[in-house]
Design a protein around this motif. Structure first.
Motif, mmCIF file in Angstrom:
data_model
loop_
_atom_site.group_PDB
_atom_site.id
_atom_site.type_symbol
_atom_site.label_atom_id
_atom_site.label_comp_id
_atom_site.label_asym_id
_atom_site.label_seq_id
_atom_site.Cartn_x
_atom_site.Cartn_y
_atom_site.Cartn_z
ATOM 1 N N UNK A 25 30.005 -37.730 1.384
ATOM 2 C CA UNK A 25 28.649 -37.333 1.742
ATOM 3 C C UNK A 25 28.716 -36.071 2.590
ATOM 4 N N UNK A 26 27.592 -35.389 2.698
ATOM 5 C CA UNK A 26 27.563 -34.143 3.457
ATOM 6 C C UNK A 26 27.677 -32.951 2.510
ATOM 7 N N UNK A 27 28.433 -31.959 2.913
ATOM 8 C CA UNK A 27 28.566 -30.717 2.142
ATOM 9 C C UNK A 27 29.620 -30.877 1.048
ATOM 10 N N UNK A 32 37.129 -28.575 -2.954
ATOM 11 C CA UNK A 32 37.784 -28.065 -4.162
ATOM 12 C C UNK A 32 38.841 -29.034 -4.671
ATOM 13 N N UNK A 33 39.288 -29.928 -3.815
ATOM 14 C CA UNK A 33 40.273 -30.910 -4.239
ATOM 15 C C UNK A 33 40.066 -32.188 -3.450
ATOM 16 N N UNK A 34 40.458 -33.286 -4.064
ATOM 17 C CA UNK A 34 40.450 -34.575 -3.405
ATOM 18 C C UNK A 34 41.711 -35.320 -3.816
ATOM 19 N N UNK A 35 42.142 -36.207 -2.943
ATOM 20 C CA UNK A 35 43.366 -36.934 -3.265
ATOM 21 C C UNK A 35 43.445 -38.259 -2.535
ATOM 22 N N UNK A 36 44.372 -39.078 -3.006
ATOM 23 C CA UNK A 36 44.687 -40.354 -2.367
ATOM 24 C C UNK A 36 46.071 -40.276 -1.737
ATOM 25 N N UNK A 53 40.291 -28.766 -8.336
ATOM 26 C CA UNK A 53 39.353 -28.003 -9.146
ATOM 27 C C UNK A 53 38.607 -28.847 -10.158
ATOM 28 N N UNK A 54 38.550 -30.124 -9.916
ATOM 29 C CA UNK A 54 37.829 -31.017 -10.808
ATOM 30 C C UNK A 54 38.548 -31.352 -12.093
ATOM 31 N N UNK A 103 45.149 -24.808 0.426
ATOM 32 C CA UNK A 103 45.293 -26.188 0.878
ATOM 33 C C UNK A 103 45.359 -27.141 -0.302
ATOM 34 N N UNK A 104 44.600 -26.843 -1.341
ATOM 35 C CA UNK A 104 44.594 -27.733 -2.500
ATOM 36 C C UNK A 104 45.891 -27.629 -3.282
#
Length: 135
Positions: A25-27, A32-36, A53-54, A103-104
């Motif tokens: 949530x939020x911005x 640009x990247x997400x991870x576990x 980058x999706x 960073x990604x």
């Protein structure tokens, strides 16, 4: 600012499955990247899987073929489907996100080589959800 909230952890027997979710949530458009990532007791936090980058997906070797990362942009949610769980998968699982390409790329590399990560490595982290796999 982005807030990340994980859910879906729990206790399962070896060979079982769990689905983790990370709702942002939020911005969220800035990410640009997400991870576990996961951290077992007494061990360093390590990368498990990432999406950059999706589209560019990476996995740490020990979870390849067993874990699947996916993302629903409409729901601002990141998922981790975990099958064939092993006792060594026991850890607290964290969701992370960042906004810049360097960073990604670091996140992707960390996951691929199985390197450790610290809370300062990426901009946003969730509070973690515990996973316990019994033999």
């Amino acid at each position: 600012q982005v807030q990340l909230v994980e859910s879906g952890g729990g206790s399962v027997q070896a060979g079982g499955s769990l689905n983790l979710s990370c709702t942002a949530s939020g911005s969220t458009s800035s990410t640009y990247c997400m991870g576990w990532f996961r951290q077992a007791p007494g061990k360093e936090r390590e990368g498990v899987a990432s999406i950059v980058g999706g589209g560019t997906i990476s996995y740490e070797d020990s979870v390849k073929g067993r874990f699947t990362i996916s993302q629903d942009s409409a729901k601002n949610t990141l998922y981790l489907r975990m099958n064939s769980l092993k006792p060594e998968d026991t850890a607290t699982y964290y969701c992370a996100a960042d906004t810049t390409l360097p960073k990604c790329i670091t996140m992707q590399t960390t996951v691929v080589v199985g390197a450790s990560a610290s809370a300062s490595d990426y901009m946003y982290w969730g509070q973690g959800t515990p996973v316990t796999v019994s033999s």
